[in-house]
Write an enzyme that holds these catalytic residues in place. Structure first.
Site, PDB file in Angstrom:
ATOM      1  N   ASP A 172      13.258  10.281  37.946  1.00 61.12           N
ATOM      2  CA  ASP A 172      14.056  10.450  39.158  1.00 61.12           C
ATOM      3  C   ASP A 172      14.778   9.203  39.689  1.00 61.12           C
ATOM      4  O   ASP A 172      15.978   9.196  39.858  1.00 61.12           O
ATOM      5  CB  ASP A 172      13.165  10.974  40.300  1.00 61.12           C
ATOM      6  CG  ASP A 172      12.366  12.206  39.914  1.00 61.12           C
ATOM      7  OD1 ASP A 172      12.356  12.588  38.724  1.00 61.12           O
ATOM      8  OD2 ASP A 172      11.735  12.792  40.798  1.00 61.12           O
ATOM      9  N   GLU A 402      -1.189   9.823  38.403  1.00 61.55           N
ATOM     10  CA  GLU A 402       0.131  10.302  37.964  1.00 61.55           C
ATOM     11  C   GLU A 402       0.821   9.231  37.115  1.00 61.55           C
ATOM     12  O   GLU A 402       1.426   9.513  36.098  1.00 61.55           O
ATOM     13  CB  GLU A 402       0.966  10.641  39.208  1.00 61.55           C
ATOM     14  CG  GLU A 402       2.315  11.267  38.900  1.00 61.55           C
ATOM     15  CD  GLU A 402       3.106  11.595  40.162  1.00 61.55           C
ATOM     16  OE1 GLU A 402       2.629  11.275  41.279  1.00 61.55           O
ATOM     17  OE2 GLU A 402       4.194  12.166  40.035  1.00 61.55           O
TER      18      GLU A 402
HETATM   19  C1  DGY Z   1       9.694  15.501  42.578  1.00 58.01           C
HETATM   20  O1  DGY Z   1       9.806  16.359  43.442  1.00 58.01           O
HETATM   21  O2  DGY Z   1       9.243  14.372  42.791  1.00 58.01           O
HETATM   22  C2  DGY Z   1      10.020  15.817  41.213  1.00 58.01           C
HETATM   23  O3  DGY Z   1      10.113  14.725  40.387  1.00 58.01           O
HETATM   24  C3  DGY Z   1      11.177  16.727  41.080  1.00 58.01           C
HETATM   25  O4  DGY Z   1      10.829  17.561  40.072  1.00 58.01           O
END
Ligand code: DGY
Length: 449
Positions: A172, A402
């Site tokens: 992201d 994570e």
């Molecule tokens: C989040 O919401 O952090 C995700 O990476 C999107 O899928």
């Protein structure tokens, strides 16, 4: 891996198991995520008796592909239930009609690891008639998805596909996307409330400014009725990511091998053709200065001068005698010297490196896994073993986080994370990640430079 760790990994998966699918993390991500489910399926195959494990693994993927859109896209989130713990939830996306199953989904996709995973599952399955039928149907779904990539994300037939939202890369807030994301207008944004930062420290997540732009893209796409062609042309964010494309190519190669095995030789041929074209095109993302691949902003047509893990993932597809493979291995070794706990997501000596903030530095077991898979197929088991060893030490030191700080090994983000537990189980397998034994390139010596 010690038995205690495997048992703990299994209990993480059990807690996140929703019978027909698995959530990445009950609190932070309470729905089904596309590439999370694929990695998790690898581990599910090993749980219980061989037939139970196999059944559960196929089911995980069947649940995902049941929500494939009529145009072929497999969405990044399937909202099986109501849950207000995640934003943006189903009503915000407004995509209800796009999948025949009728369950709301997000309107964008995610890294296409499904083909790669299918091949691994098949190679370890009973390969009886039932397995063949189930795998065959999944191969058909993957092939439709890959065709969709060509039509919807590469309308000029360049051989490389674009992502239209940073969430599609799965990385992201990578530094790779900073400039393209900054061009996304954030005027007229509806009021919204982030949920992620109620669970995870703000310093470990994307910034509010990032979020405004993520949400602005969703609002724009929603306004275009999720029409794939309209989205492509209208999106202010259009990036060609070498990691994403390498995953797609590797999955196409997996389909090329798997198609004939499950009675679809024509899918095998089609996938092999796509992979050959894509591999050729990938060269345009090579940066001799960086010694690795980089993104291209498809709107400006400029290369993005940044060294992220996305540019190392082509180890999944380069040939053993390709000199660029040697450069990528040198990069990986250098990164590991600077940040020893797994391969960081951003070059550790770079000014943009932040060891705690999501995809701007932290190490992730799934990218370690993909790199190790790629390295093994080219005979670099030594480097793959080093990466796998660092993944193991992260698990032992910090549990099923994570992601992790690559400098200290501290756990970050969500805890009791499904794909991390799945990778722990994968690391315990006697024969690590073959990535299509037939794709191993024999015993030729690596190139000498
Ligand atoms: C989040 O919401 O952090 C995700 O990476 C999107 O899928």
């Amino acid at each position: 891996m010690n038995r205690g760790l495997r048992a703990r990994a299994l209990s993480v998966l059990a807690a996140n198991d929703r019978v027909t699918y698995t959530v990445p993390s009950g609190l932070l991500y309470p729905f089904q995520w596309n590439w999370d489910s694929c990695f998790v399926a690898l581990a599910l195959q090993t749980v219980g008796s061989p037939s139970e494990g196999e059944d559960r693994a196929w089911r995980e993927l069947e649940t995902l592909t049941r929500h494939q859109w009529t145009d072929g896209m497999i969405p990044h989130i399937v909202f099986h239930t109501d849950h207000d713990g995640y934003f943006p939830g189903p009503s915000f996306w407004g995509t209800e009609c796009s999948s025949p199953a009728g369950t709301p989904t997000s309107g964008i996709t995610q890294p296409p690891v499904l083909g790669l995973v299918l091949e691994q599952l098949w190679s370890r399955s009973s390969q009886d008639d039932s397995a063949r039928l189930r795998c065959r149907a999944l191969v058909e779904a993957v092939n439709r998805w890959h065709r969709w990539f060509g039509l919807a994300r590469d309308p000029q037939a360049t051989g490389l596909v674009s992502i239209l939202h940073p969430w599609e890369a799965g990385r992201d807030n990578s530094v790779d996307f900073d400039r393209a994301l900054a061009s996304v207008p954030i005027t007229d944004l509806p009021a919204y409330e982030r949920r992620d930062t109620t669970v995870v420290a703000e310093a470990e997540r994307p910034t509010d400014d990032d979020y405004d732009r993520y949400i602005a893209l969703v609002v724009l796409f929603r306004g275009l009725g999720w029409d794939a062609a309209a989205l492509h042309d209208a999106s202010p964010f259009r990036v060609v990511d070498p990691g994403f494309n390498a995953i797609l190519l590797a999955s196409d190669r997996a389909l090329a091998r798997l198609g004939p095995a499950v009675g679809h030789p024509e899918i095998g041929d089609e996938a092999a053709r796509r992979a050959a074209i894509g591999l050729d095109a990938l060269s345009e993302l090579w940066s001799p200065d960086r010694g690795q691949f980089v993104c291209r902003d498809r709107r400006s047509n400029l290369l993005v001068d940044n060294a992220s893990i996305g540019g190392l993932l082509p180890v999944l597809v380069l040939d053993r005698d390709d000199v660029r493979l040697h450069h990528l291995c040198t990069q990986i070794e250098e990164w590991l010297q600077l940040a020893p706990f797994g391969v960081a997501s951003q070059h550790p000596a770079d000014a943009g490196f932040d060891p705690q903030r999501y995809w701007r530095g932290p190490t992730w077991l799934i990218t370690n896994h993909l790199l190790a898979m790629g390295l093994r197929r080219t005979g670099r088991d030594d480097l793959a073993d080093r990466i796998a060893g660092s993944s193991r030490s992260l698990l032992e030191r910090s549990g099923f986080a994570e992601y992790y700080d690559p400098l200290t090994g501290a756990g970050l983000g969500g805890s009791t994370f499904s794909w991390t537990a799945a990778m722990a189980i994968e690391l315990s397998m006697p024969h690590p990640s073959p990535l299509g034994e037939v794709d191993r390139l024999g015993d030729r010596e690596p190139p000498r430079l």
